[in-house]
Design a protein around this motif. Structure first.
Motif, PDB file in Angstrom:
ATOM      1  N   PHE A 288       8.340  24.877 -15.146  1.00 25.84           N
ATOM      2  CA  PHE A 288       6.884  24.775 -15.124  1.00 25.84           C
ATOM      3  C   PHE A 288       6.356  24.038 -13.895  1.00 25.84           C
ATOM      4  CE2 PHE A 288       8.127  25.179 -19.542  1.00 25.84           C
ATOM      5  CZ  PHE A 288       7.306  26.210 -19.961  1.00 25.84           C
ATOM      6  N   LEU A 289       7.230  23.388 -13.149  1.00 30.81           N
ATOM      7  CA  LEU A 289       6.812  22.612 -11.977  1.00 30.81           C
ATOM      8  C   LEU A 289       7.782  22.870 -10.835  1.00 30.81           C
ATOM      9  CD1 LEU A 289       4.966  20.280 -10.828  1.00 30.81           C
ATOM     10  CD2 LEU A 289       6.864  18.778 -11.425  1.00 30.81           C
ATOM     11  N   GLU A 290       7.221  23.235  -9.720  1.00 30.42           N
ATOM     12  CA  GLU A 290       8.033  23.524  -8.537  1.00 30.42           C
ATOM     13  C   GLU A 290       7.499  22.676  -7.391  1.00 30.42           C
ATOM     14  OE1 GLU A 290       9.555  27.644  -6.811  1.00 30.42           O
ATOM     15  OE2 GLU A 290       7.383  27.425  -6.653  1.00 30.42           O
ATOM     16  N   THR A 291       8.259  21.675  -6.972  1.00 32.05           N
ATOM     17  CA  THR A 291       7.844  20.811  -5.873  1.00 32.05           C
ATOM     18  C   THR A 291       8.084  21.538  -4.553  1.00 32.05           C
ATOM     19  OG1 THR A 291       8.428  18.847  -7.139  1.00 32.05           O
ATOM     20  CG2 THR A 291       8.150  18.566  -4.778  1.00 32.05           C
TER      21      THR A 291
ATOM     22  N   GLU B  56       0.874  -1.161   0.000  1.00 31.37           N
ATOM     23  CA  GLU B  56       0.000   0.000   0.000  1.00 31.37           C
ATOM     24  C   GLU B  56       0.910   1.209   0.000  1.00 31.37           C
ATOM     25  OE1 GLU B  56      -2.883   0.035   3.154  1.00 31.37           O
ATOM     26  OE2 GLU B  56      -3.981  -1.641   2.289  1.00 31.37           O
ATOM     27  N   CYS B  57       0.666   2.099  -0.944  1.00 30.28           N
ATOM     28  CA  CYS B  57       1.520   3.275  -1.094  1.00 30.28           C
ATOM     29  C   CYS B  57       0.666   4.532  -0.929  1.00 30.28           C
ATOM     30  CB  CYS B  57       2.177   3.286  -2.467  1.00 30.28           C
ATOM     31  SG  CYS B  57       3.138   1.792  -2.778  1.00 30.28           S
ATOM     32  N   GLU B  58       1.247   5.479  -0.262  1.00 24.01           N
ATOM     33  CA  GLU B  58       0.560   6.749  -0.029  1.00 24.01           C
ATOM     34  C   GLU B  58       1.521   7.870  -0.386  1.00 24.01           C
ATOM     35  OE1 GLU B  58      -1.168   8.965   3.912  1.00 24.01           O
ATOM     36  OE2 GLU B  58      -1.340   6.789   3.809  1.00 24.01           O
ATOM     37  N   ILE B  59       1.039   8.810  -1.202  1.00 18.93           N
ATOM     38  CA  ILE B  59       1.863   9.929  -1.639  1.00 18.93           C
ATOM     39  C   ILE B  59       1.113  11.222  -1.362  1.00 18.93           C
ATOM     40  CG2 ILE B  59       2.984  11.036  -3.605  1.00 18.93           C
ATOM     41  CD1 ILE B  59       3.063   8.282  -4.952  1.00 18.93           C
ATOM     42  N   HIS B  60       1.781  12.132  -0.689  1.00 21.63           N
ATOM     43  CA  HIS B  60       1.245  13.466  -0.467  1.00 21.63           C
ATOM     44  C   HIS B  60       2.200  14.445  -1.138  1.00 21.63           C
ATOM     45  CE1 HIS B  60      -1.832  12.394   2.516  1.00 21.63           C
ATOM     46  NE2 HIS B  60      -1.000  11.415   2.813  1.00 21.63           N
ATOM     47  N   LEU B  61       1.673  15.195  -2.081  1.00 22.69           N
ATOM     48  CA  LEU B  61       2.498  16.137  -2.837  1.00 22.69           C
ATOM     49  C   LEU B  61       1.908  17.535  -2.748  1.00 22.69           C
ATOM     50  CD1 LEU B  61       2.901  14.069  -6.098  1.00 22.69           C
ATOM     51  CD2 LEU B  61       4.640  14.411  -4.361  1.00 22.69           C
ATOM     52  N   LYS B  62       2.798  18.475  -2.704  1.00 24.77           N
ATOM     53  CA  LYS B  62       2.389  19.868  -2.799  1.00 24.77           C
ATOM     54  C   LYS B  62       3.358  20.532  -3.762  1.00 24.77           C
ATOM     55  CE  LYS B  62       1.239  23.878   0.006  1.00 24.77           C
ATOM     56  NZ  LYS B  62       1.147  24.402   1.377  1.00 24.77           N
ATOM     57  N   PHE B  63       2.799  21.195  -4.779  1.00 22.37           N
ATOM     58  CA  PHE B  63       3.658  21.788  -5.795  1.00 22.37           C
ATOM     59  C   PHE B  63       2.928  22.935  -6.468  1.00 22.37           C
ATOM     60  CE2 PHE B  63       1.448  18.100  -7.352  1.00 22.37           C
ATOM     61  CZ  PHE B  63       0.778  18.592  -8.451  1.00 22.37           C
ATOM     62  N   ARG B  64       3.690  23.685  -7.212  1.00 23.36           N
ATOM     63  CA  ARG B  64       3.129  24.732  -8.063  1.00 23.36           C
ATOM     64  C   ARG B  64       3.364  24.305  -9.501  1.00 23.36           C
ATOM     65  NH1 ARG B  64       5.729  28.365  -4.148  1.00 23.36           N
ATOM     66  NH2 ARG B  64       4.051  29.056  -2.787  1.00 23.36           N
ATOM     67  N   LEU B  65       2.380  24.600 -10.347  1.00 22.77           N
ATOM     68  CA  LEU B  65       2.432  24.126 -11.725  1.00 22.77           C
ATOM     69  C   LEU B  65       1.910  25.205 -12.668  1.00 22.77           C
ATOM     70  CD1 LEU B  65       2.675  21.616 -13.715  1.00 22.77           C
ATOM     71  CD2 LEU B  65       0.272  21.226 -13.190  1.00 22.77           C
TER      72      LEU B  65
ATOM     73  N   VAL C  18      -0.718  14.034 -16.497  1.00 26.59           N
ATOM     74  CA  VAL C  18       0.236  15.119 -16.740  1.00 26.59           C
ATOM     75  C   VAL C  18       1.105  15.346 -15.511  1.00 26.59           C
ATOM     76  CG1 VAL C  18       0.424  17.620 -17.113  1.00 26.59           C
ATOM     77  CG2 VAL C  18      -1.111  16.257 -18.524  1.00 26.59           C
ATOM     78  N   LEU C  19       0.496  15.304 -14.335  1.00 29.58           N
ATOM     79  CA  LEU C  19       1.251  15.502 -13.091  1.00 29.58           C
ATOM     80  C   LEU C  19       2.275  14.392 -12.883  1.00 29.58           C
ATOM     81  CD1 LEU C  19      -1.565  16.678 -10.666  1.00 29.58           C
ATOM     82  CD2 LEU C  19       0.152  18.077 -11.821  1.00 29.58           C
ATOM     83  N   LEU C  20       1.868  13.154 -13.104  1.00 34.16           N
ATOM     84  CA  LEU C  20       2.804  12.035 -12.948  1.00 34.16           C
ATOM     85  C   LEU C  20       3.966  12.146 -13.928  1.00 34.16           C
ATOM     86  CD1 LEU C  20       0.322   9.087 -12.342  1.00 34.16           C
ATOM     87  CD2 LEU C  20       1.835  10.168 -10.665  1.00 34.16           C
ATOM     88  N   ASP C  21       3.658  12.500 -15.161  1.00 33.65           N
ATOM     89  CA  ASP C  21       4.716  12.688 -16.158  1.00 33.65           C
ATOM     90  C   ASP C  21       5.674  13.800 -15.735  1.00 33.65           C
ATOM     91  OD1 ASP C  21       3.607  10.681 -17.684  1.00 33.65           O
ATOM     92  OD2 ASP C  21       2.627  12.051 -19.105  1.00 33.65           O
ATOM     93  N   ALA C  22       5.106  14.923 -15.270  1.00 33.67           N
ATOM     94  CA  ALA C  22       5.934  16.057 -14.861  1.00 33.67           C
ATOM     95  C   ALA C  22       6.800  15.704 -13.658  1.00 33.67           C
ATOM     96  CB  ALA C  22       5.042  17.259 -14.544  1.00 33.67           C
ATOM     97  N   LEU C  23       6.231  14.973 -12.712  1.00 30.41           N
ATOM     98  CA  LEU C  23       6.986  14.615 -11.509  1.00 30.41           C
ATOM     99  C   LEU C  23       8.109  13.637 -11.804  1.00 30.41           C
ATOM    100  CD1 LEU C  23       4.049  14.403  -8.989  1.00 30.41           C
ATOM    101  CD2 LEU C  23       5.941  16.032  -8.924  1.00 30.41           C
ATOM    102  N   THR C  24       7.908  12.739 -12.743  1.00 28.57           N
ATOM    103  CA  THR C  24       8.975  11.788 -13.071  1.00 28.57           C
ATOM    104  C   THR C  24      10.127  12.472 -13.792  1.00 28.57           C
ATOM    105  OG1 THR C  24       7.855  11.123 -15.111  1.00 28.57           O
ATOM    106  CG2 THR C  24       7.469   9.764 -13.165  1.00 28.57           C
TER     107      THR C  24
END
Length: 92
Positions: free
Chosen positions: A56-59, A19-28, A44-50
């Motif tokens: 364009f993306l700030e974690t 079981e995986c849990e991901i909490h992300l906060k970013f600007r896009l 799109v978010l998954l692609d950008a995060l990888t």
């Protein structure tokens, strides 16, 4: 010619159910129309995060948890796939 049998390599694959849990906060920076389609936005978010942060993306924050659980908590489809993986590793 001397044909000797090569020793058979056994690929031991140790797989489990997690079981995986991901909490992300970013600007896009993105097109506004994308925000209305949740599935497309998630892709799109998954692609950008990888690909990592860029102009364009700030974690801002990322927390990831993964915990192994009993395979009996998985759906029947996942349990079948788990058996296939284990069986294919034994056949190798």
């Amino acid at each position: 010619m001397n044909f000797e049998a090569l020793p058979r390599q056994v690929n031991s694959v140790d797989v489990g159910v997690y079981e995986c849990e991901i909490h992300l906060k970013f600007r896009l920076i993105e097109e506004k129309s994308l925000l209305s389609d949740r599935d497309q936005l998630l892709q799109v978010l998954l692609d950008a995060l990888t690909e990592g942060s860029d102009d364009f993306l700030e974690t801002l924050q990322a927390n990831v948890k993964a915990q192994e659980v009993s395979e009996f908590k998985a759906s029947p489809q996942m349990r079948r796939q788990l058996m296939r993986l284990r069986n294919s590793a034994e056949a190798s």
